[in-house]
Design a protein around this motif. Structure first.
Motif, mmCIF file in Angstrom:
data_model
loop_
_atom_site.group_PDB
_atom_site.id
_atom_site.type_symbol
_atom_site.label_atom_id
_atom_site.label_comp_id
_atom_site.label_asym_id
_atom_site.label_seq_id
_atom_site.Cartn_x
_atom_site.Cartn_y
_atom_site.Cartn_z
ATOM 1 N N ILE A 136 8.050 0.373 1.654
ATOM 2 C CA ILE A 136 9.420 0.173 2.106
ATOM 3 C C ILE A 136 9.892 -1.232 1.749
ATOM 4 O O ILE A 136 9.154 -2.205 1.917
ATOM 5 C CB ILE A 136 9.546 0.454 3.626
ATOM 6 N N VAL A 137 11.117 -1.308 1.243
ATOM 7 C CA VAL A 137 11.770 -2.578 0.948
ATOM 8 C C VAL A 137 13.065 -2.596 1.759
ATOM 9 O O VAL A 137 13.875 -1.674 1.649
ATOM 10 C CB VAL A 137 12.084 -2.723 -0.559
ATOM 11 N N MET A 144 -1.670 5.287 9.004
ATOM 12 C CA MET A 144 -0.597 4.962 8.081
ATOM 13 C C MET A 144 -0.872 3.607 7.439
ATOM 14 O O MET A 144 -1.142 2.629 8.136
ATOM 15 C CB MET A 144 0.752 4.911 8.803
ATOM 16 N N SER A 145 -0.789 3.580 6.134
ATOM 17 C CA SER A 145 -0.839 2.336 5.388
ATOM 18 C C SER A 145 0.605 1.915 5.144
ATOM 19 O O SER A 145 1.399 2.691 4.604
ATOM 20 C CB SER A 145 -1.565 2.566 4.055
ATOM 21 N N ILE A 146 0.949 0.689 5.550
ATOM 22 C CA ILE A 146 2.323 0.205 5.432
ATOM 23 C C ILE A 146 2.360 -0.940 4.436
ATOM 24 O O ILE A 146 1.671 -1.936 4.598
ATOM 25 C CB ILE A 146 2.852 -0.273 6.800
ATOM 26 N N LYS A 147 3.202 -0.774 3.433
ATOM 27 C CA LYS A 147 3.446 -1.829 2.465
ATOM 28 C C LYS A 147 4.937 -2.163 2.565
ATOM 29 O O LYS A 147 5.775 -1.458 2.032
ATOM 30 C CB LYS A 147 3.066 -1.377 1.066
ATOM 31 N N ALA A 148 5.241 -3.221 3.321
ATOM 32 C CA ALA A 148 6.623 -3.577 3.622
ATOM 33 C C ALA A 148 6.980 -4.891 2.926
ATOM 34 O O ALA A 148 6.270 -5.899 3.060
ATOM 35 C CB ALA A 148 6.802 -3.726 5.131
ATOM 36 N N ARG A 149 8.101 -4.879 2.186
ATOM 37 C CA ARG A 149 8.541 -6.062 1.453
ATOM 38 C C ARG A 149 10.032 -6.303 1.679
ATOM 39 O O ARG A 149 10.777 -5.364 1.962
ATOM 40 C CB ARG A 149 8.318 -5.883 -0.052
#
Length: 96
Positions: free
Chosen positions: A53-54, A85-90
């Motif tokens: 998510i960006v 859940m793996s969260i990749k937030a930028r």
């Protein structure tokens, strides 16, 4: 905005994150098949996810604060329907 969803839980994840964080990019990836038969696999085929998510809301936020924002947006899904859940937030403009 790009969104990848595969079922009702993934669709609900995408809807809640979109409503709460207005992301410019959102990918909700169902990883459940990779965990079939493992602890937390509830047999639904929707228990493990990766979220990319960006969003502007992440600007100036630490990694932990970003994950908290995502978890808050998802609320009861994280307790009742999602095992992992793996969260990749930028923030916009940050490298992947």
């Amino acid at each position: 905005m790009q969104t990848e969803t595969t079922g009702p839980v993934a669709t609900e994840i995408a809807a809640r994150l979109t409503a709460a964080l207005a992301p410019t990019t959102l990918d909700v990836i169902n990883d459940s098949a990779q965990h079939r038969g493992h602890m937390g696999d509830d047999g639904s085929g929707e228990s493990h996810f990766t979220v990319h998510i960006v969003a502007d809301a992440f600007t100036g936020q630490s990694r932990v604060a970003r994950q908290r924002l995502v978890n808050q947006a998802l609320g009861d899904l994280m307790v009742e329907r999602v095992h992992a859940m793996s969260i990749k937030a930028r923030a916009p403009g940050e490298a992947a």
